[in-house]
Design an enzyme around this catalytic site. Sequence first.
Site, PDB file in Angstrom:
ATOM      1  N   ILE A  52       0.835  -1.221   0.000  1.00 49.61           N
ATOM      2  CA  ILE A  52       0.000   0.000   0.000  1.00 49.61           C
ATOM      3  C   ILE A  52       0.867   1.268   0.000  1.00 49.61           C
ATOM      4  O   ILE A  52       0.443   2.318  -0.437  1.00 49.61           O
ATOM      5  CB  ILE A  52      -0.977   0.048   1.206  1.00 49.61           C
ATOM      6  CG1 ILE A  52      -0.229  -0.185   2.528  1.00 49.61           C
ATOM      7  CG2 ILE A  52      -2.126  -0.920   1.030  1.00 49.61           C
ATOM      8  CD1 ILE A  52      -1.002   0.253   3.752  1.00 49.61           C
ATOM      9  N   TYR A 140      -0.656  -2.097  18.631  1.00 47.10           N
ATOM     10  CA  TYR A 140      -1.616  -2.368  17.555  1.00 47.10           C
ATOM     11  C   TYR A 140      -2.771  -1.367  17.605  1.00 47.10           C
ATOM     12  O   TYR A 140      -3.062  -0.670  16.624  1.00 47.10           O
ATOM     13  CB  TYR A 140      -2.157  -3.805  17.666  1.00 47.10           C
ATOM     14  CG  TYR A 140      -3.412  -4.044  16.846  1.00 47.10           C
ATOM     15  CD1 TYR A 140      -3.379  -4.015  15.462  1.00 47.10           C
ATOM     16  CD2 TYR A 140      -4.652  -4.280  17.476  1.00 47.10           C
ATOM     17  CE1 TYR A 140      -4.532  -4.217  14.711  1.00 47.10           C
ATOM     18  CE2 TYR A 140      -5.797  -4.480  16.734  1.00 47.10           C
ATOM     19  CZ  TYR A 140      -5.734  -4.448  15.349  1.00 47.10           C
ATOM     20  OH  TYR A 140      -6.881  -4.630  14.608  1.00 47.10           O
ATOM     21  N   ASP A 281      -4.757  -7.533  27.881  1.00 47.41           N
ATOM     22  CA  ASP A 281      -6.083  -8.082  27.595  1.00 47.41           C
ATOM     23  C   ASP A 281      -7.183  -7.207  28.216  1.00 47.41           C
ATOM     24  O   ASP A 281      -7.107  -6.840  29.385  1.00 47.41           O
ATOM     25  CB  ASP A 281      -6.199  -9.519  28.148  1.00 47.41           C
ATOM     26  CG  ASP A 281      -6.217 -10.546  27.028  1.00 47.41           C
ATOM     27  OD1 ASP A 281      -6.222 -10.141  25.846  1.00 47.41           O
ATOM     28  OD2 ASP A 281      -6.219 -11.753  27.349  1.00 47.41           O
TER      29      ASP A 281
HETATM   30  N1  LIG Z   1     -10.084  -9.861  12.618  1.00 47.64           N
HETATM   31  C1  LIG Z   1     -10.684  -9.105  13.532  1.00 47.64           C
HETATM   32  O1  LIG Z   1     -11.403  -9.617  14.419  1.00 47.64           O
HETATM   33  C2  LIG Z   1     -10.528  -7.601  13.510  1.00 47.64           C
HETATM   34  C3  LIG Z   1     -11.066  -6.870  14.568  1.00 47.64           C
HETATM   35  C4  LIG Z   1     -10.944  -5.485  14.543  1.00 47.64           C
HETATM   36  C5  LIG Z   1     -10.344  -4.851  13.478  1.00 47.64           C
HETATM   37  N2  LIG Z   1      -9.819  -5.580  12.450  1.00 47.64           N
HETATM   38  C6  LIG Z   1      -9.171  -4.856  11.342  1.00 47.64           C
HETATM   39  O2  LIG Z   1      -9.656  -5.393  10.112  1.00 47.64           O
HETATM   40  C7  LIG Z   1      -8.631  -5.351   9.115  1.00 47.64           C
HETATM   41  C8  LIG Z   1      -8.501  -6.727   8.466  1.00 47.64           C
HETATM   42  O3  LIG Z   1      -8.190  -7.691   9.466  1.00 47.64           O
HETATM   43  P1  LIG Z   1      -8.022  -9.248   9.106  1.00 47.64           P
HETATM   44  O4  LIG Z   1      -8.369  -9.997  10.340  1.00 47.64           O
HETATM   45  O5  LIG Z   1      -8.718  -9.534   7.841  1.00 47.64           O
HETATM   46  O6  LIG Z   1      -6.430  -9.342   8.904  1.00 47.64           O
HETATM   47  P2  LIG Z   1      -5.583 -10.234   7.883  1.00 47.64           P
HETATM   48  O7  LIG Z   1      -4.192 -10.304   8.424  1.00 47.64           O
HETATM   49  O8  LIG Z   1      -6.282 -11.509   7.586  1.00 47.64           O
HETATM   50  O9  LIG Z   1      -5.579  -9.337   6.575  1.00 47.64           O
HETATM   51  C9  LIG Z   1      -4.736  -8.220   6.386  1.00 47.64           C
HETATM   52  C10 LIG Z   1      -4.251  -8.245   4.942  1.00 47.64           C
HETATM   53  O10 LIG Z   1      -3.475  -7.070   4.709  1.00 47.64           O
HETATM   54  C11 LIG Z   1      -2.335  -7.426   3.922  1.00 47.64           C
HETATM   55  N3  LIG Z   1      -1.303  -6.400   4.170  1.00 47.64           N
HETATM   56  C12 LIG Z   1      -0.713  -6.088   5.350  1.00 47.64           C
HETATM   57  N4  LIG Z   1       0.140  -5.071   5.195  1.00 47.64           N
HETATM   58  C13 LIG Z   1       0.086  -4.720   3.880  1.00 47.64           C
HETATM   59  C14 LIG Z   1       0.766  -3.722   3.108  1.00 47.64           C
HETATM   60  N5  LIG Z   1       1.663  -2.896   3.635  1.00 47.64           N
HETATM   61  N6  LIG Z   1       0.476  -3.640   1.778  1.00 47.64           N
HETATM   62  C15 LIG Z   1      -0.436  -4.495   1.209  1.00 47.64           C
HETATM   63  N7  LIG Z   1      -1.091  -5.450   1.902  1.00 47.64           N
HETATM   64  C16 LIG Z   1      -0.824  -5.561   3.227  1.00 47.64           C
HETATM   65  C17 LIG Z   1      -1.980  -8.832   4.391  1.00 47.64           C
HETATM   66  O11 LIG Z   1      -1.194  -9.569   3.457  1.00 47.64           O
HETATM   67  C18 LIG Z   1      -3.352  -9.447   4.624  1.00 47.64           C
HETATM   68  O12 LIG Z   1      -3.831 -10.099   3.462  1.00 47.64           O
HETATM   69  C19 LIG Z   1      -7.373  -4.860   9.825  1.00 47.64           C
HETATM   70  O13 LIG Z   1      -7.199  -3.498   9.507  1.00 47.64           O
HETATM   71  C20 LIG Z   1      -7.678  -5.025  11.304  1.00 47.64           C
HETATM   72  O14 LIG Z   1      -7.019  -4.053  12.082  1.00 47.64           O
HETATM   73  C21 LIG Z   1      -9.883  -6.947  12.445  1.00 47.64           C
END
Ligand SMILES: NC(=O)c1ccc[n+]([C@@H]2O[C@H](COP(=O)([O-])OP(=O)(O)OC[C@H]3O[C@@H](n4cnc5c(N)ncnc54)[C@H](O)[C@@H]3O)[C@@H](O)[C@H]2O)c1
Length: 322
Positions: A52, A140, A281
């Site tokens: 990105i 985070y 936590d």
């Molecule tokens: N999973 C949850 O319960 C949860 C809860 C709250 C917030 N979130 C937020 O939701 C979003 C997605 O979470 P997720 O669980 O799907 O995570 P994930 O790790 O499965 O997906 C993140 C994706 O981003 C890509 N990525 C990371 N850095 C990158 C970069 N610099 N350039 C291009 N691609 C990059 C990774 O390869 C991965 O495919 C995140 O922003 C996270 O903070 C998730």
Amino acid sequence: MNVLVTGGAGYIGSCVSQYLIDKGNNLIVIDNLSTGLKKNIPKKCKFYKCNIQDTKKINRIFEKNKIDIVMHFAAYVDNAESILKSKKYFKNNYYNGRIFFSNCINNGINKIIYSSTAAVYGNKKKKINEKDILKPLTPYSSSKVLLEEYLEKNKKNLSCIVLRYFNVVGADSRLRCGFNINKGSNLFLNLCRSVSKNKRFNINGKTYDSKDGTTIRDFIHVSDLSEVHYKLSKLIIKKKVFLKLNCGYGFGYSVLEVLQEFIRVSKKKINYQFVKKRKGDIVVSISNSSKLKKIIKWQPKYHSLGYLVKSSLNWYKKVTNQ
Ligand SMILES: NC(=O)c1ccc[n+]([C@@H]2O[C@H](COP(=O)([O-])OP(=O)(O)OC[C@H]3O[C@@H](n4cnc5c(N)ncnc54)[C@H](O)[C@@H]3O)[C@@H](O)[C@H]2O)c1
């Protein structure tokens, strides 16, 4: 609609992309595959393997594609790892996110939905409202707050929705996409592993100030969350807004309650033990999601604990060929 999704090879990004394709949208996915998997990306997406923060490549993608909305999921998401490797999290989640958003703005792409987290609130005794004071407890969650603030500073140039997800679980009902079973260690994934491998399950802490001494979370099914993105994308196209919205069901379950439900649904015995509390936590985290429900007239469909568990187990079984 033409939607550009960052992090579309990851858990939530791939499920939201699939949902939007099902609704007839065109999807462009950017992902560097650092934690995501290429096979997760729905086939109908146009995929660019790209960071990105790679301004040159990103500008080329913007030139080549008409983009109506950006949904920014890309980030590192392991809360526990962030305590050990804080720089990694600030760099990717904040600095790289900033570079990406500033490139969006410079290219006239100003409709943005940003994935933030309920972890920005820290510990709260009551249901969490969007206006509550933020108190991120880990690198985070701090990195996610910094990017929220960047968007807020630039809101003049944007129509933007910050979504604060509570705990996202489950998989697509047709099992086309779901969580990565090899990465991370959240509650549902660990319980899937315990059921399938007959592995002892560790509960971190039994003396928290909660109904049964274990931590309590508001879980949201990824398909309900996908619908939220779909409905908000229609809103953001019509209207200039700057909104921060909680995404959760408004009620929570304790670790012990979720464990009991895994035993009931899987019909398997799970051996468990209590171990020490983890640093950072949160005790109780439950959303007040009335703002979201009102804005998009949203009625969650997948909120029963039985379904959340079944959906997760089904996905785990599919991926592990059981
Ligand atoms: N999973 C949850 O319960 C949860 C809860 C709250 C917030 N979130 C937020 O939701 C979003 C997605 O979470 P997720 O669980 O799907 O995570 P994930 O790790 O499965 O997906 C993140 C994706 O981003 C890509 N990525 C990371 N850095 C990158 C970069 N610099 N350039 C291009 N691609 C990059 C990774 O390869 C991965 O495919 C995140 O922003 C996270 O903070 C998730």
